[in-house]
Design an enzyme around this catalytic site. Structure first.
Site, PDB file in Angstrom:
ATOM      1  N   GLY A 232       0.827  -1.197   0.000  1.00 24.48           N
ATOM      2  CA  GLY A 232       0.000   0.000   0.000  1.00 24.48           C
ATOM      3  C   GLY A 232       0.862   1.247   0.000  1.00 24.48           C
ATOM      4  N   CYS A 233       0.300   2.351  -0.462  1.00 24.32           N
ATOM      5  CA  CYS A 233       1.074   3.585  -0.604  1.00 24.32           C
ATOM      6  C   CYS A 233       1.508   4.133   0.751  1.00 24.32           C
ATOM      7  CB  CYS A 233       0.256   4.623  -1.374  1.00 24.32           C
ATOM      8  SG  CYS A 233      -1.421   4.866  -0.762  1.00 24.32           S
ATOM      9  N   TYR A 234       0.547   4.306   1.659  1.00 18.58           N
ATOM     10  CA  TYR A 234       0.888   4.788   3.002  1.00 18.58           C
ATOM     11  C   TYR A 234       1.877   3.830   3.674  1.00 18.58           C
ATOM     12  CZ  TYR A 234      -3.081   8.131   3.463  1.00 18.58           C
ATOM     13  OH  TYR A 234      -3.960   9.175   3.355  1.00 18.58           O
ATOM     14  N   ALA A 235       1.637   2.521   3.480  1.00 17.68           N
ATOM     15  CA  ALA A 235       2.483   1.534   4.133  1.00 17.68           C
ATOM     16  C   ALA A 235       3.924   1.673   3.658  1.00 17.68           C
ATOM     17  CB  ALA A 235       1.943   0.129   3.848  1.00 17.68           C
TER      18      ALA A 235
END
Lengths: 336, 336, 336, 336
Positions: free
Chosen positions: C145-148
């Site tokens: 994921g992007c935030y991750a």
């Protein structure tokens, strides 16, 4: 009609004071000073005030004003304040000069000596929701910083209710107008547009201000880590605050704590989703808070130029002058 | 590998040249000069170039470069160019110093004398889609202005096809990076954010540049009213151009005219809805045009720092150095 | 030339895969599927790909592809993956379907059963900086994921070096393209423009993903409070992470820890001031960290569609296909 | 206190009416209808109205209202208006249903039949600066379109003074709130952010509206080419208008023409540099104009939701109800 003056009328906070006061029912702008614009009509340099503030900027203020707003940079205000107070005028200082009650703290954070220790000691922090009775009695108010206002209003109820530990992390986000009107590399649009810029991490002057005020109201020794970020918007602050519970507390308890603190306040509302758009162009502050295991996340949203600066100053002026506290400020945020 | 140098490497166009050239297959950045940053690593001041441009800024360029990009302000470039050309180096000037072929026009629009009339006369306007063969043969290219590029590419086909009158109104909109990296009141975020600011109406230096080039390619005396607006975005120009038909022309005819002009161009595409997002971060230009009664509305969209500045300069350099014209530029726009 | 296919080519991640792969030196886009656009040219619906991706969208993929990117929504991907793997094709899933290795965790956070438990167990988390050797050997990668990505890259070195406690607070800020291309009230411009919107506080699906990966690499049981905010920008994530030291550590120690972890990485750089603009439109990540008393503030900045999605997927594909890891990705961020 | 009702209270114009009227000294919001929110408190769905509009949305309006604002979409309003007028209530329609006085023009531009030809004929165009005396006498006002307001106020003085030709080109730029609150692909932030999007070129419904009104006030047959662009800002319109002189006219003449027209208007000011920020959040309009050879460039700047919608409607209501025209609207724009 109360007569007021503004020292430093061309900056953003001076202009915003004029925008608010020009339609105030009980206050009249008698004079605004400006070194570079003296002799020009206010509404010629700031055309949005056309038909509202058509007086000319002057070099100095007349005598016999009920109150003066000092809207000059840090370090300049303390040169103006003693004489104003000496002449019997009430004063609201918009800068940071009278916020930290301790000359050594001032020197540490502002980088130079404080030259008006006496009035520094007497000044009252102009956050009416926490210091209303003191504001009523003083002649010198230190108007709070923008970040400090959003952060203190968001967190103070939890500290006063004694449900959180003293260690607080604040991740704050501000629009660019908070930096004032002087161009600089950080506020240059191609640099700050389409981005979010952290700056002054752990070294911003509002950090000791927040600590000082939270300690005062909660009688605890708050330890704040303050991390400001510059947002690519013009107006508005959202302060996201991380606290740790020291008691078992539910979201219902939280709601009760905030409603006890702010239930009767005209300008501070506890809502599910605090939002900058809901308060922009108004003196309102929206706060919110929720529990996540042993943590509480608390939010505070304001317009940095209104509740974070000039609106709050007018709120204080109303109190100091014996007027209705909401006079001239009684409008909702833009919403959209 | 061709060796190039950049004079003025710390500004936006200098940095953008470095961003493009550092991954160019056939060109090597041998040196970049900077008065204030000489001795520092390029990638220390511009961290996005880490791992790509790790040389140090220098005070001056070495000899024996194949080509030099002069990325200094207007008025400075013409002090650098004669010596460079004299030493046998090819030159691309990013400023406006070599765009108007007439010293009196230069003085009128730039406010001071031109001191290099000889090379001014010999310089070629670096818009490959219109002057490819001239660029191939010259040693001195005047890299086009950003607004001029978008506007000329959008309108030239109609003038060349001789279907419109000479009177052209251009309503152009640019992102803030077009103003360069020096902070100023107009580019101060609280001033230009959440707004659109018209400026230099009818007096912008790209107006005579557009007229000069359109006259050259169409053999007509175009009369341009150029009205630039500052957009609250970082990169991108949209030029909306209003022309008047002098013949009965349909949208199908228009499509044919543009496809004839640009059908084989790698970087200019005729599309239904030209869009800044489609070209940002690329050397592409999207143009479009439609008929409305006797009028044509033509659009041109570019990234002002790429096709409007450094990308176009690299395209010219490729041509001047006998490389593949698309080398190092062959990437699509961001789209989103 | 390796042959790849993209399932779900019209969304933002599908389009971004096409944007990157169309100029990849060793990979060829053989087919892109789209239910609504089958039969249309890719570059007709996404005009920025004109001249780069002129194939037509299809309903299904051909056989004999080396690798397939599944760019469909959560819950859809797991219906596609088993057959692809069964046919011997390598797969990179862009959705969240294969990130949490536990079907019960999947059900808790995604709201429905996982129907492909076998491949879920075998999948590798596609963050090359931490799982390079596993990615090399697997046939199924769960793209992070992007935030991750931003958060894990910013914090993992401190956990691996064992200098911080397990309790982590993450205040993350993302551009709006992270929400995908389907219009919704939160991504409606008048709602999210000129504001910053916290959402899914403590309940975002990347929270367990971050915890899972940090626990895996550090062998500790990290406890993450994840608070995402929507920024009024299109691309970019800044993740501001708050950790507590469990040892006496200086900023010099911090620098060593990060350089040990990332010193040889092509796409992750430790810098003083991580910035979205420095990485936008590139596969780069900038991280930074500083000590404040007993706390560390760590930052991670990426382009959410590149290192946070399609670029990272291409990086994984390069590894899985035995290509150079940086192939097709070796460009710097935009800087401005 | 006059009693008013709002039909369609949850949209942007309905909410903006509530924002303005809740602090109006002589008007009281008696009821607001909303199909989806009936039974909920207005300030629960629109939290910025907390403490200001705490009534509940209803399904229908009570009788005996002095005036009703119809804030429903085009095509819906004309089903509501006849009954309201029949019951003796004054009506201001916020939609386009009563702006074009001709049922065939309505059908052409709105795509369906007009079902209330009688009231269409009697309706008055609610632009007080041009139709004040008619507004005073009517029971049905068609509130002007946002683009139309900015454009007509910018250009009408020149047409009335008979110094320009009838052919007018309008390059208009609007914030996204003009599109209303329903999410759509064009107003999706990743699409319209960091860009400027031309749309409905030559086919926007405000084009015939502008022509109709300009023809009415100038007795000439204006021919308008209207090209709207979507700006990546929330509020504000700038209309850049291109006209051709038919007489020798200087900038001094222009100033006189505008001052003659607007010199006594409380909400329209002729200034050197009209600016969106100067009028945002207010009912003010700034206009400006300059001569360039045979052309005039005229600008009009408004807040699209205030002078372009709800503020103008309140101005009309004040006139229709015999109140002070500026009541509830007498505040300056934000400036910053």
């Amino acid at each position: 009609m109360k007569k007021i003056g503004i020292i430093g009328g061309t900056g953003y906070t001076g202009g915003e004071l004029a925008r608010i006061l020009c339609v105030h029912p009980d206050i009249e702008i008698t004079a605004m000073t400006s070194r570079q614009s003296a002799g020009k009509k206010v509404s010629d340099t700031q055309t949005y005030l056309k038909g509202y503030v058509d007086i000319e900027y002057t070099n100095s203020l007349p005598n016999e004003l009920d109150l003066v707003f000092v809207a000059t940079p840090h370090g300049v205000a303390m040169n103006e304040v003693p004489a104003l107070l000496g002449s019997g005028t009430k004063v609201i200082d918009m800068s940071g000069d009278y916020r930290l009650h301790d000359t050594s703290a001032y020197k540490k954070w502002y980088g130079h000596d404080h030259t008006d220790a006496k009035n520094l000691k007497d000044s009252v922090y102009g956050l009416p929701e926490l210091f209303r009775s003191e504001i009523k009695k003083t002649n010198i108010v230190a108007n709070p910083g923008c970040y400090a206002t959003a952060t203190i209003l968001a967190t103070a109820p939890l500290l006063i209710a004694d449900v959180v530990k003293e260690e607080i992390t604040v991740d704050a986000k501000s629009g660019t107008s908070g930096a004032g009107m002087v161009p600089s590399p950080r506020i240059h649009h191609p640099f700050c547009g389409e981005s979010i810029i952290p700056y002054s991490v752990g070294s911003h002057r509002h950090q000791p201000e927040i600590e000082y005020v939270l300690n005062t109201v909660s009688k605890k020794c708050s330890d704040v880590l303050f991390v400001p970020h510059l947002l690519p918007i013009v107006r508005g602050i959202l302060s996201t605050c991380y606290l740790t519970l020291k008691k078992d507390v539910t979201n219902e308890d939280i709601t009760k704590i905030y409603n006890k603190q702010y239930g009767k306040e005209p300008f501070v509302h506890f809502v599910d989703e605090p939002s900058i758009r809901s308060v922009v162009c108004s003196n309102h502050c929206q706060v919110g808070a929720s529990v996540f295991n042993k943590k509480v996340v608390a939010f505070g949203a304001i317009d940095n130029l209104v509740k974070g600066a000039s609106g709050q100053a007018v709120q204080c002026a109303n109190i100091m002058l014996g007027l209705k506290e909401t006079a001239g400020l009684n409008v909702p945020g833009m919403g959209v």
